[in-house]
Enzyme design. Structure first.
Site, PDB file in Angstrom:
ATOM      1  N   HIS A 171      37.549  46.891  35.860  1.00 41.29           N
ATOM      2  CA  HIS A 171      37.791  45.703  35.036  1.00 41.29           C
ATOM      3  C   HIS A 171      37.622  44.476  35.945  1.00 41.29           C
ATOM      4  CE1 HIS A 171      39.001  43.335  31.756  1.00 41.29           C
ATOM      5  NE2 HIS A 171      40.267  43.675  31.618  1.00 41.29           N
TER       6      HIS A 171
ATOM      7  N   ARG B 212      41.505  34.022  32.812  1.00 40.84           N
ATOM      8  CA  ARG B 212      40.359  34.817  32.358  1.00 40.84           C
ATOM      9  C   ARG B 212      39.273  33.884  31.820  1.00 40.84           C
ATOM     10  NH1 ARG B 212      40.984  40.030  30.701  1.00 40.84           N
ATOM     11  NH2 ARG B 212      38.721  39.939  30.459  1.00 40.84           N
TER      12      ARG B 212
ATOM     13  N   ARG C 192      32.399  45.847  26.542  1.00 37.73           N
ATOM     14  CA  ARG C 192      33.633  46.600  26.843  1.00 37.73           C
ATOM     15  C   ARG C 192      33.408  48.017  26.350  1.00 37.73           C
ATOM     16  NH1 ARG C 192      39.866  45.061  26.055  1.00 37.73           N
ATOM     17  NH2 ARG C 192      39.307  44.126  28.040  1.00 37.73           N
TER      18      ARG C 192
ATOM     19  N   GLN D  96      38.875  40.748  35.155  1.00 40.09           N
ATOM     20  CA  GLN D  96      40.331  40.665  35.218  1.00 40.09           C
ATOM     21  C   GLN D  96      40.807  40.399  36.643  1.00 40.09           C
ATOM     22  OE1 GLN D  96      42.757  41.116  32.626  1.00 40.09           O
ATOM     23  NE2 GLN D  96      44.005  40.277  34.262  1.00 40.09           N
TER      24      GLN D  96
ATOM     25  N   CYS E 228      47.948  42.601  33.865  1.00 40.95           N
ATOM     26  CA  CYS E 228      46.737  42.135  33.180  1.00 40.95           C
ATOM     27  C   CYS E 228      46.974  41.893  31.690  1.00 40.95           C
ATOM     28  CB  CYS E 228      45.601  43.121  33.389  1.00 40.95           C
ATOM     29  SG  CYS E 228      46.000  44.789  32.860  1.00 40.95           S
TER      30      CYS E 228
ATOM     31  N   ASP F 256      50.259  47.753  35.413  1.00 39.03           N
ATOM     32  CA  ASP F 256      49.439  47.820  34.197  1.00 39.03           C
ATOM     33  C   ASP F 256      49.990  48.989  33.374  1.00 39.03           C
ATOM     34  OD1 ASP F 256      47.400  47.628  32.282  1.00 39.03           O
ATOM     35  OD2 ASP F 256      45.863  48.540  33.564  1.00 39.03           O
TER      36      ASP F 256
HETATM   37  N1   CP Z   1      43.581  42.042  29.987  1.00 39.90           N
HETATM   38  C1   CP Z   1      42.674  42.267  29.023  1.00 39.90           C
HETATM   39  O1   CP Z   1      41.517  42.579  29.271  1.00 39.90           O
HETATM   40  O2   CP Z   1      43.153  42.081  27.748  1.00 39.90           O
HETATM   41  P1   CP Z   1      42.431  42.530  26.405  1.00 39.90           P
HETATM   42  O3   CP Z   1      42.394  44.028  26.413  1.00 39.90           O
HETATM   43  O4   CP Z   1      43.310  41.986  25.311  1.00 39.90           O
HETATM   44  O5   CP Z   1      41.053  41.959  26.377  1.00 39.90           O
HETATM   45  N1  NVA Z   2      44.018  49.725  32.050  1.00 39.17           N
HETATM   46  C1  NVA Z   2      44.046  49.058  30.778  1.00 39.17           C
HETATM   47  C2  NVA Z   2      43.676  47.622  30.933  1.00 39.17           C
HETATM   48  C3  NVA Z   2      43.721  46.821  29.659  1.00 39.17           C
HETATM   49  C4  NVA Z   2      43.290  45.408  29.842  1.00 39.17           C
HETATM   50  C5  NVA Z   2      43.119  49.768  29.807  1.00 39.17           C
HETATM   51  O1  NVA Z   2      42.014  50.144  30.226  1.00 39.17           O
HETATM   52  O2  NVA Z   2      43.489  49.957  28.648  1.00 39.17           O
END
Ligand code: CP
Ligand code: NVA
Length: 303
Positions: A130, A290, A103, A133, A262, A222
């Protein structure tokens, strides 16, 4: 040859359907508590530059359920690109592990990890996309609606990494994807052009959320400020106010629509309590899926 999963479009359409079938099979086995140690003895290194609840827990639990093990590597420990170069981290982790999940902020970091690692690399969210997701989100939609294609999808809010992954999905299967965002907050134009060029879907950008949501089967939102944009949060709150998914906006969607997010949600900003806790919401099904979709991805890449 090893394979990575950085974008939904790394899979073909047929591979996508095979992945969903495997996901359903693994979910059924998990629910029945049937052992499915398909990655027995394997390990996954999980690199995080940003916080996480769902991604970390679902990958870690998923590896355990597949008979393997996952290692959580926090930003402070690894110092990707500061303590050590991205490429050297990839080379070292490849000597110990069978896969890497990352990540990151810049998407170029997962690309460099994939180029230099000798084991599969999975994108667990970058500033650009993502993919895990949105695959889980479509699987969830199918559980509720019995199909993977021909949805009217209204994405209301910021044109961010999640929006970009919906556009990638629309390059592989047919969606009527309507994205409503304030001017200046559109999704990635390069990915939009690529998705349009694939000629599978109808994709339109709106600035009026009521126009975008009309008769939608899937209503998606989101956060207005993603991880890394915290200093813009106050300004964005004003700009995005007309894009809140609330009861009034939802009346314009199809009567039997599902509402997806999400998570984590900023309740009272992009979505009201009434909607996220309401009858149309499937957000916790999404969160659970997920786990199942990522197990299918891990098995597809690592077995
Ligand atoms: N939706 C998602 O990726 O959640 P987290 O940021 O908690 O991993
Ligand atoms: N768009 C958000 C998604 C989190 C799962 C972010 O990148 O923070």
């Amino acid at each position: 040859m090893k394979r990575d999963f950085l974008q939904i479009t790394d899979f073909s359409r047929d591979e996508l359907f095979a992945l969903f079938a495997l996901c359903a099979e693994l979910k059924a086995k998990t629910k029945a508590r049937q052992q499915h140690h398909l990655l027995k003895g394997q390990t996954l290194a999980m690199l995080f530059q940003k916080p996480s609840t769902r991604t970390r827990v679902s990958f870690e639990v998923g590896m355990y359920q597949l008979g393997g093990h996952a290692l959580y590597l926090s930003p402070a420990e690894i110092g990707l690109g500061s303590r050590e170069s991205v490429a050297d981290v990839a080379r070292v982790l490849s000597r110990f592990n069978d896969g890497i999940m990352a990540r990151v902020f810049g998407h170029a970091i997962v690309e460099e990890l994939a180029e230099t690692a000798s084991v599969p690399v999975i994108n667990g969210l970058s500033d650009l996309t993502h993919p895990c997701q949105v695959l889980g989100d479509l699987f969830t939609a199918c559980e509720h609606k019995g199909r993977y294609e021909n949805f009217k999808v209204a994405y209301i809010g910021d044109g961010n990494n999640v929006t970009n992954s919906w556009m990638n999905l629309a390059a592989l299967l047919h969606l009527d994807l309507r994205i409503a965002c304030p001017p200046g907050y559109e999704p990635n134009m390069n990915l939009l052009e690529k998705a349009k060029a694939a000629k599978k879907s109808d994709i339109s950008i709106y600035h009026d959320p009521f126009a975008a949501i009309r008769d939608a089967d899937i209503v998606y939102t989101d956060v207005w400020a993603s991880m890394g944009q915290e200093d813009e949060a106050a300004a964005r709150k004003k700009i995005f106010a007309p894009y809140q998914v609330n009861k009034k906006l939802l009346t314009a969607a199809a009567n039997d629509c599902i509402v997806e997010h999400c998570l984590p949600a900023h309740r009272g900003d992009e979505i009201t309590d009434e909607v996220i806790d309401g009858a149309h919401s499937v957000v916790f099904d999404q969160a659970e899926n997920r786990l199942h979709i990522q197990k299918a991805i891990l098995v597809t890449l690592m077995r």
